[in-house]
Design a protein around this motif. Structure first.
Motif, PDB file in Angstrom:
ATOM      1  N   LEU A 144      47.361   6.708  16.895  1.00 18.41           N
ATOM      2  CA  LEU A 144      45.910   6.971  16.987  1.00 18.41           C
ATOM      3  C   LEU A 144      44.840   7.966  16.782  1.00 18.41           C
ATOM      4  N   GLY A 145      45.596   9.155  16.051  1.00 17.19           N
ATOM      5  CA  GLY A 145      44.733   9.804  15.130  1.00 17.19           C
ATOM      6  C   GLY A 145      44.315  10.686  16.294  1.00 17.19           C
ATOM      7  N   ASP A 146      43.206  11.669  15.773  1.00 22.46           N
ATOM      8  CA  ASP A 146      42.579  12.523  16.465  1.00 22.46           C
ATOM      9  C   ASP A 146      41.998  12.459  17.257  1.00 22.46           C
ATOM     10  N   ASP A 147      40.726  11.046  17.053  1.00 23.85           N
ATOM     11  CA  ASP A 147      39.805  11.216  17.699  1.00 23.85           C
ATOM     12  C   ASP A 147      40.243  10.535  19.023  1.00 23.85           C
ATOM     13  N   VAL A 148      40.806   9.013  19.170  1.00 21.30           N
ATOM     14  CA  VAL A 148      41.692   9.144  20.380  1.00 21.30           C
ATOM     15  C   VAL A 148      42.649   9.921  20.779  1.00 21.30           C
ATOM     16  N   SER A 149      43.359  10.401  20.072  1.00 20.19           N
ATOM     17  CA  SER A 149      43.647  11.423  20.995  1.00 20.19           C
ATOM     18  C   SER A 149      42.961  11.984  22.071  1.00 20.19           C
ATOM     19  N   ARG A 150      41.910  12.697  21.521  1.00 18.55           N
ATOM     20  CA  ARG A 150      40.692  14.153  21.884  1.00 18.55           C
ATOM     21  C   ARG A 150      39.972  13.383  23.156  1.00 18.55           C
ATOM     22  N   VAL A 151      39.989  11.623  22.853  1.00 17.47           N
ATOM     23  CA  VAL A 151      39.208  11.148  24.284  1.00 17.47           C
ATOM     24  C   VAL A 151      40.466  10.859  25.618  1.00 17.47           C
ATOM     25  N   THR A 152      42.144  10.594  24.902  1.00 16.04           N
ATOM     26  CA  THR A 152      42.977  10.808  25.700  1.00 16.04           C
ATOM     27  C   THR A 152      43.413  12.117  26.768  1.00 16.04           C
ATOM     28  N   GLY A 153      42.859  13.055  25.648  1.00 15.35           N
ATOM     29  CA  GLY A 153      42.981  14.408  26.813  1.00 15.35           C
ATOM     30  C   GLY A 153      42.126  14.182  27.568  1.00 15.35           C
TER      31      GLY A 153
END
Length: 441
Positions: free
Chosen positions: A125-134
């Motif tokens: 899903l890419g970096d932006d979604v991974s930040r929200v996930t984190g």
């Protein structure tokens, strides 16, 4: 509102995942394009039996969330709450299989056998979604650590007649400090012992509670649709095991049939346990007059020899469940904080165990001391905002993107309709919780 207090726990950590050498990623306008895979990696060799995989899932599932179930489901009645638990089990089983499908595909695409959940999200899903996930991952862990410090501290304080705030601080410093600085082998043995106590005390509860059990009480509460829906966040939180699914999938060689058996059987055993626990509490305690927490009412009911034994067994079961849950979530949050520090400008702090322990333990211990009643609200917030996003929406989005990019082995049938249902139900729960937190409900 309770949820408003809990929302202050949200942490602004950014997630991360290392690029692997076998995958070349092209980025366009911040969106991750379909990867070009140099060579499809073969699945890893399986090194775990189906029984061991199911046991790992079952052991991960049973935790302190079970203590909140009676309070969350009392208003719905036994029949309705059983339906909510069964529906939550189906939802969480589908979510677990979606996590496994995404992990298997990510391993194949990157050539890395051991790919964690956050790395899978970043890959698909890419970096932006991974930040929200984190950030959601951090919020979930902190919310649960607050809940466990509040409940464990309350049990300690009640046993010695001390203030609940002092109990929360002692629990955070004593249990947390022991986990953080104790010899790993000793911590493992202590955790194993507490797990055994959880099982033994639960059997004791069923045996002793049978004498005071009144089946008529189970049907004394009429089904309530609103109360049933409000029980969903705690129900799904109680059935969380998804953080171990990438590991289980890898150790089963990403074999779909074996993973499905492990997930279904490993999560079904706790489901039966939780239904029996609900039946015991609602059949022994008059939940209509027990107040906010039927478990606390059962602990306080010490009349007669049988009542004293039952009260003691509940306290031992509760404290042991809190400790085993606290240990797992401490390690999870410690690893996350360390990874964040490694990738930050203060990476030198990542090897300082005192810094790691303080970052994980101090905030939840202080919050639990400031408000020792946060156990139920913290669990409710974690289920409403953490679990539904982290293991409801995100895995469905990962699998949807995966299926758009390539032909892949499908772990959950039903196509886009099932994925949309997972997202829709999760969004509905989050939306209701947000409206409640803002005071509109």
């Amino acid at each position: 509102m309770a949820r408003q207090r809990i929302l202050l726990l949200a942490a602004a950590y950014a997630s991360h995942a290392l690029q692997t050498p076998t995958t070349r990623i092209v980025k366009h306008s911040g969106v991750r394009a379909t990867p070009v895979v140099d060579a499809e990696a073969p699945p890893p060799a399986a090194d775990m039996s189906d029984a061991s995989a199911a046991a790992l899932i079952a052991g991960t599932t049973v935790g302190a969330g079970v203590l909140a179930l009676p309070a969350a489901t009392a208003g719905a009645g036994f029949a309705a709450s059983t339906g909510v638990l069964c529906g939550s089990w189906v939802f969480m089983a589908a979510a677990g299989l979606l996590v496994a499908e995404a992990a298997a595909a990510c391993s194949r695409r990157t050539g890395e056998a051991d790919v964690g959940f956050l790395a899978t999200v970043r890959e698909l899903l890419g970096d932006d979604v991974s930040r929200v996930t984190g950030a959601t991952y951090a919020f979930l862990h902190y919310a649960l650590l607050v809940a466990y410090a509040a409940q464990g501290g309350g049990l300690l304080a009640g046993a010695v007649g001390a203030p609940a705030a002092a109990g929360a601080l002692v629990f955070g410093a004593g249990v947390g400090g022991g986990v953080a600085f104790g010899p790993p082998k000793l911590v493992d043995k202590a955790n194993d012992a507490f797990c055994a106590v959880v099982a033994a005390s639960f059997v004791t509860l069923l045996v002793v509670g049978a004498g005071a059990f009144d089946a008529d009480r189970l049907m004394s509460t009429a089904p309530d649709a609103k109360a049933s829906f409000e029980a969903v966040p705690i129900s799904i939180l109680s059935l969380v095991y998804h953080n171990v699914i990438p590991t289980v999938s890898r150790r089963l060689g990403f074999d779909r049939a074996r993973i499905a058996r492990a997930v279904l059987l490993g999560s079904a055993a706790p489901l039966v346990m939780f239904i029996a626990w609900n039946a015991l509490i609602q059949g022994v305690v008059d939940v209509s007059s027990a107040g906010a927490d039927p478990v606390a009412a059962l602990i306080a009911a010490e009349s007669g020899e049988e009542g004293a034994v039952l009260s003691t067994a509940v306290q031992i079961f509760s404290f042991s469940a809190v400790v085993t849950s606290f240990v797992g979530f401490y390690y999870g949050m410690r690893g996350y904080v360390k990874d964040v520090l490694v990738e930050s400008s203060v990476s030198s702090l990542a090897d300082d165990e005192r810094i790691l322990a303080a970052a994980v333990l101090v905030p939840p211990s202080i919050l639990a001391a400031v408000d020792p009643t946060l156990f139920l609200p913290a669990l409710d917030a974690a289920g409403t905002f953490g679990i539904t996003l982290l293991f409801g929406i995100i895995p469905a989005a990962c699998v949807w993107r995966l299926r758009q990019d390539e032909n892949t082995e499908v772990f959950v049938p039903g196509g886009d309709a099932v994925l949309a249902a997972m997202v829709g139900l999760s969004a509905f729960v989050i939306g209701e919780g947000a409206l409640d937190a803002l005071g509109f409900l």
